[in-house]
Design an enzyme around this catalytic site. Sequence first.
Site, mmCIF file in Angstrom:
data_model
loop_
_atom_site.group_PDB
_atom_site.id
_atom_site.type_symbol
_atom_site.label_atom_id
_atom_site.label_comp_id
_atom_site.label_asym_id
_atom_site.label_seq_id
_atom_site.Cartn_x
_atom_site.Cartn_y
_atom_site.Cartn_z
ATOM 1 C CG LEU A 158 -2.037 -1.195 1.309
ATOM 2 C CD1 LEU A 158 -2.677 -1.058 2.702
ATOM 3 C CD2 LEU A 158 -3.077 -0.808 0.197
ATOM 4 C CG ASP A 159 -0.002 4.764 -2.312
ATOM 5 O OD1 ASP A 159 -0.470 5.430 -1.178
ATOM 6 O OD2 ASP A 159 -0.629 4.631 -3.595
ATOM 7 C CG PHE A 160 4.100 8.078 2.195
ATOM 8 C CD1 PHE A 160 4.795 7.716 3.161
ATOM 9 C CD2 PHE A 160 3.508 9.496 2.450
ATOM 10 C CE1 PHE A 160 5.276 8.523 4.232
ATOM 11 C CE2 PHE A 160 3.906 10.103 3.388
ATOM 12 C CZ PHE A 160 4.769 9.788 4.270
ATOM 13 N NE ARG A 164 -2.862 6.353 -3.712
ATOM 14 C CZ ARG A 164 -3.539 7.365 -2.952
ATOM 15 N NH1 ARG A 164 -3.856 8.376 -3.364
ATOM 16 N NH2 ARG A 164 -3.346 7.049 -1.732
#
Length: 253
Positions: free
Chosen positions: A100-102, A200
């Site tokens: 999972l990104d930042f 995204r």
Amino acid sequence: MRINKFISHNTGYSRREADELIKDGKVSVNGKVITDFCEVTHEDKVRINGRFIKLKKEFSVIVYHKQKGELVTKKDDRGRKTIYDSLPNGFRKFVSIGRLDFASEGLLLLTDAPAIATALMQSDIERVYYLKVKGLVGDEVVKAMQEGFFAADATKGAHEKTTIKSMEFKPFLVYSVLGSSGGYTKLKVMISEGQNRELRRFFGYFDLEVVDLKRVSFGRVDLGMLKPGKWRYLTNSEYDDLRNFMETNNVRY
């Protein structure tokens, strides 16, 4: 199985660390020191610094509720917080099953069996997310969710240093527009992939910025009431599901 993969699957060493051990002449196979890569089987006797590597018979998987502002990596050269700063030290050898990104949050699985991590990442097991996007979801976006599409330029929503330019988006398994207000739209979606920043990029293609993204389930493993920054082991029934998946897909660890 390649020797470095064998070592990482059955010890606490990463594949990169295994590469260094091999190059330094610290690994032997059937009594012979090797300094280059080779293939081994479970019948071969592999040692590191003379110590015999026992085949891993058991594995562990944990569920972690990743918080926003954490990186899914062992170490960050800019000193930013990682998930391992929140987890007990005993889990530093665990690898994440996907990322999972930042700026994203929610369910993240980690395991001490890299082969299982790879198999789950490459599987088409469904993942469920709650999203909030800036803008309104029109007919064009709904059609894309229903039918999928290919984007020659899928860099909107991607990391600025990405090397992945194009992307094929499969149809969403399930989607629901939960409502719109104040110029934002909330959705619940189910997809069967985990491509690099897939959601995204998908909404970014239509100039819809994802401002909130939370994963709430991976297959039958659900985030439930687990609070941000907390973790738990899989339940017995979740382990049973995973073993069934491994048997069906001939996954060895």
